[in-house]
Design an enzyme around this catalytic site. Structure first.
Site, PDB file in Angstrom:
ATOM      1  N   ASP A  20     -17.461   0.563   0.311  1.00 44.44           N
ATOM      2  CA  ASP A  20     -16.210   0.460  -0.449  1.00 44.44           C
ATOM      3  C   ASP A  20     -15.308  -0.510   0.304  1.00 44.44           C
ATOM      4  OD1 ASP A  20     -13.758   0.639  -1.619  1.00 44.44           O
ATOM      5  OD2 ASP A  20     -13.686   2.843  -1.648  1.00 44.44           O
ATOM      6  N   ASP A  92      -8.168   4.535  -3.303  1.00 42.70           N
ATOM      7  CA  ASP A  92      -8.264   3.993  -1.946  1.00 42.70           C
ATOM      8  C   ASP A  92      -8.340   5.066  -0.864  1.00 42.70           C
ATOM      9  OD1 ASP A  92      -7.599   1.843  -3.632  1.00 42.70           O
ATOM     10  OD2 ASP A  92      -6.831   0.715  -1.938  1.00 42.70           O
ATOM     11  N   HIS A 135       0.617   8.690   2.338  1.00 38.49           N
ATOM     12  CA  HIS A 135       0.335   8.453   0.913  1.00 38.49           C
ATOM     13  C   HIS A 135      -0.072   9.709   0.156  1.00 38.49           C
ATOM     14  CE1 HIS A 135       0.703   4.206   1.526  1.00 38.49           C
ATOM     15  NE2 HIS A 135      -0.284   4.172   2.405  1.00 38.49           N
ATOM     16  N   ASP A 172       5.342   1.848   8.731  1.00 38.87           N
ATOM     17  CA  ASP A 172       4.042   1.395   8.221  1.00 38.87           C
ATOM     18  C   ASP A 172       4.308   0.351   7.121  1.00 38.87           C
ATOM     19  OD1 ASP A 172       0.954   2.631   7.975  1.00 38.87           O
ATOM     20  OD2 ASP A 172       1.676   1.700   6.122  1.00 38.87           O
ATOM     21  N   HIS A 174       2.847   0.046   4.296  1.00 37.82           N
ATOM     22  CA  HIS A 174       2.663   0.562   2.936  1.00 37.82           C
ATOM     23  C   HIS A 174       3.759   1.560   2.608  1.00 37.82           C
ATOM     24  CE1 HIS A 174      -1.438  -0.657   4.259  1.00 37.82           C
ATOM     25  NE2 HIS A 174      -1.490  -1.140   3.022  1.00 37.82           N
ATOM     26  N   TYR A 305      -4.748  -1.670  11.226  1.00 34.25           N
ATOM     27  CA  TYR A 305      -6.165  -1.969  10.981  1.00 34.25           C
ATOM     28  C   TYR A 305      -6.692  -3.163  11.740  1.00 34.25           C
ATOM     29  CZ  TYR A 305      -4.879   1.533   7.696  1.00 34.25           C
ATOM     30  OH  TYR A 305      -4.387   2.697   7.187  1.00 34.25           O
TER      31      TYR A 305
HETATM   32  C1  SS9 Z   1      -4.948  -3.429  -1.050  1.00 38.52           C
HETATM   33  C2  SS9 Z   1      -5.723  -2.166  -0.801  1.00 38.52           C
HETATM   34  C3  SS9 Z   1      -4.880  -1.112  -0.220  1.00 38.52           C
HETATM   35  C4  SS9 Z   1      -4.996   1.105   0.708  1.00 38.52           C
HETATM   36  C5  SS9 Z   1      -4.445   0.992   2.055  1.00 38.52           C
HETATM   37  C6  SS9 Z   1      -3.912   2.294   2.560  1.00 38.52           C
HETATM   38  C7  SS9 Z   1      -3.264   2.142   3.888  1.00 38.52           C
HETATM   39  C8  SS9 Z   1      -2.757   3.381   4.404  1.00 38.52           C
HETATM   40  N1  SS9 Z   1      -5.692  -4.602  -0.723  1.00 38.52           N
HETATM   41  N2  SS9 Z   1      -5.651  -0.058   0.257  1.00 38.52           N
HETATM   42  S1  SS9 Z   1      -1.717   3.221   5.798  1.00 38.52           S
HETATM   43 ZN    ZN Z   2      -0.322   1.448   5.913  1.00 41.04          ZN
END
Ligand code: SS9
Ligand code: ZN
Length: 670
Positions: A20, A92, A135, A172, A174, A305
């Site tokens: 994935d 996700d 999230h 963060d 996001h 990441y």
């Molecule tokens: C966008 C995909 C986003 C989720 C990322 C969740 C991060 C949590 N390209 N995917 S901190």
């Molecule tokens: Zn994040």
């Protein structure tokens, strides 16, 4: 009181079991590299390590529904195919037979951290956890998150400890929509998040991540969203938002506890965030929060990441929590246009809720931020050559070496040396060279051997601070003006030195030589001074001088800190004039905040009569958290006017003072 570090290797024991692309970045190594970096730098050893525990059902049910908890409870028994199938209902995120166990440990780690801080065993701390939390929603997993660790911790703190107000800072990259939904109608939890948004083109693509979503009903104003509409945001962009939104509102709110959704995907090199803030910025973000809530800051890992960037940023955060001086801020060349547009939008959306930003400009009725201007810009963006974030390079943050002596004092005879400080009062004779220089320059008329001794001790102190043998200092002197001149002349003699002189209270500050940029003088007083002539002498006139905490803090956060950060001094000379009117708690806040500059090299000068202030000053210089100021009332209109007019006058010279984007010339500039 130390710093707690909460970590358990068990949380590395789950991973993505199928292909994935959206989930492949969330790997167990995120935790191991972070922890190993803390061990290798010796930081882990300096923390108190606290065991994790499993969050109980009752803990989890503080935020999540029974149905959802029951569903997650079945995942350890599912086959690979069943896990894939289960995962499909969410976005996700992936499941693994051991993720439920790890998710209980992650939430439990956050609770152990809150327990150690709220019982007073620990001053602050960090929990390194997987899976992240921000999230996940009442009844849904999302974005690698299973249980909302920080939301659970906030509810738990309120329930178990009766904490009245919690600030959640989500740095963060996001949007922690799960945290937002959990507290959107709750005025006891102030949620702040900045996030990559790109006008909803970026994940999770929610309308409710925009700046105008401010909370509901009683909770209106207690949800602050800062959408980033471009990638590549830098240190200046982040700090501007702290100075001009988060900190004024946070001080007005006056939390009893600060929780950080500490995701480091907002740092440089991250493939998700694609931002350009360097790891040292996290030292400053942490530091700027550490004088809220009496220092009770609990950071809980979320994203991050790029393994290199992540490990460096975690170290910067933990080292700051430990109280080590923060590095000089880097790359502060002012916020970009898009960041200023976001800042402007957020301030205008929140000005009706917070008196600390009530003076902010309203949005022009055409509404600057949203869609329309952007369509044209987006075309441009596409044309830009895309560099992958992983190719980004940045220098390793310099080692932060604490001085051998944290705080030294120069005190007149009869004044006791405060605990934990080094007393420098010279029993020895002053250095004859220095003594002669003083006689020539300053003491022409008086043959005052006491003054001579004090001044030469003061210079010795400044010299040792410059060599980083001593971090901060405090001196009681008879003649403040003369002492200021001595320090300035001495320090500014070295080519690369800059001195930020912060003066609280009335009285003449020698502004001699302030036009060469080697000193920047900011003076807070109640006396209107003559028209300002020089970029480097900034008189801030407040109606009640320094007596009104709201007006004073407004000037400190909105004016002094941005100026100080942009100026980037090698020394901060903090002068307390007699009868400044500043109370001890505000004084401690000021010292605490200023220590974000000049690697903590703060030299405090006070008049020899201010003996009662020696203890409190020393404590702040030693890095003790300042006590909370309590909820602040609205600043006086005269003070708002004074600070704002200064800010507007100075913002051409000092970019960190800007809060709105410069006017665009024509509608079709793009
Ligand atoms: C966008 C995909 C986003 C989720 C990322 C969740 C991060 C949590 N390209 N995917 S901190
Ligand atoms: Zn994040």
């Amino acid at each position: 009181m130390g710093t707690a570090l909460i970590y358990d290797e068990e949380m590395t024991n789950y991973k993505l079991l199928w292909v994935d692309p959206a989930c492949k970045i969330e790997v167990p190594e995120r935790l191991t590299v972070s922890y190993e970096a803390l061990v290798e730098s010796g930081l882990a050893d300096r923390c108190m390590s606290i065991p994790v525990r499993e969050a109980t059902d009752a803990d989890i049910l503080l935020v999540h529904s029974e149905d959802y908890l029951d569903a997650v409870k079945t995942t350890p028994y599912k086959t690979l195919e069943e896990l894939k199938e289960f995962t499909l209902q969410f976005g996700d995120v992936y499941f693994h037979p051991n993720i439920y166990h790890c998710a209980k440990l992650a939430a439990g780690a956050a609770l152990q951290l809150v327990d150690s801080v709220l019982t007073g065993k620990m001053r602050n701390g960090m929990a390194l956890v997987r899976p992240p939390g921000h999230h996940s929603m009442c009844s849904a997993a999302s974005g690698f998150c299973v249980f909302n660790n920080v939301a659970i911790a906030a509810k738990y703190a309120k329930q178990k400890y009766g904490v009245k107000r919690v600030l959640i800072v989500d740095w963060d990259i996001h949007h922690g929509q799960g945290v937002q939904y959990c507290f959107e109608d709750d005025p006891s939890v102030l949620y702040f998040s900045w996030h990559r948004y790109e006008h909803q083109k970026y994940w999770p693509h929610l309308r409710e991540s925009d700046f105008d979503i401010v909370g509901k009903e009683k909770g209106a104003g207690f949800n602050i969203n800062v959408p980033w509409n471009k990638v590549g945001m830098q240190n200046s962009d982040y700090l501007s938002v702290f100075f001009h939104i988060l900190l004024p509102v946070a001080y007005e709110f006056s939390p009893d506890l600060v929780l950080v959704c500490a995701g480091f995907d907002s740092g440089i090199g991250d493939p998700e965030g694609k931002m350009c803030a360097t790891p040292d910025i996290f030292a400053h973000l942490t530091h700027l929060l550490m004088n809220l809530a009496g220092g009770k800051v609990c950071a809980v890992l979320e994203g991050g990441y790029n393994l290199t960037s992540l490990a460096q940023s975690v170290c910067q955060t933990v080292q700051t929590l430990l109280g080590d001086p923060v590095p000089r801020p880097s790359n502060l060349d002012g916020p970009c246009k898009s960041a200023l547009e976001s800042l402007h939008c957020v301030r205008s959306a929140h000005r009706r809720y917070w008196s600390s930003i009530r003076h902010a400009a309203d949005l022009p009725s055409c509404e600057i931020s949203t869609k329309h201007i952007k369509l044209a810009e987006d075309k441009l963006d596409k044309e830009e050559e895309e560099k992958s974030a992983e190719e980004e390079v940045w220098p390793q943050p310099p080692k932060r070496v604490p001085s051998a002596i944290r705080t030294a004092v120069v005190l007149p005879e009869g004044v006791a040396c405060p605990d934990r400080c080094k007393c420098l009062m010279s029993a020895e004779d002053p250095d004859p060279l220095i003594a002669n220089k003083f006689r020539e320059n300053f003491l022409k008329d008086a043959d005052d051997s006491d003054a001579l001794t004090t001044l030469s001790s003061l210079i010795a102190l400044a010299e040792r601070m410059e060599k980083n043998e001593i971090c901060s200092g405090l001196a009681l002197v008879r003649d403040i003006s003369m002492a200021i001149m001595c320090v300035i002349q001495h320090t500014a003699a070295a080519l690369s030195n800059r001195v930020l002189v912060v003066c609280v209270g009335d009285g003449k500050v020698p502004s001699h030589g302030t036009d060469d940029g080697k000193t920047l003088v900011v003076q807070f007083s109640s006396k209107k001074s003559e028209e300002q002539k020089c970029k480097y002498y900034i008189p801030v006139c407040l109606k009640k001088g320094c007596q009104d905490a709201s007006g004073f803090m407004q000037a400190v956060l909105g004016l002094l800190l941005p100026l100080g950060y942009e100026y980037d001094p090698s020394l901060v000379l903090l002068v307390k004039m007699p009868d400044s009117g500043l109370c001890d708690t505000v004084w401690k806040q000021l010292i605490g905040l200023l220590q974000g500059l000049a690697q903590g090299h703060t030299l405090v000068l006070m008049q020899d009569v201010e003996r009662a202030c020696v203890g409190p000053t020393a404590s702040s210089l030693l890095g003790d958290a300042a006590p909370s100021l309590g909820q602040l009332h609205a600043p006086l209109p005269e003070d708002v006017e004074a600070v704002e007019s200064l800010r507007h006058r100075l913002k051409a010279d000092w970019k960190l003072l800007q809060t709105t984007a410069p006017e665009t010339r024509g509608a079709d500039e793009h």
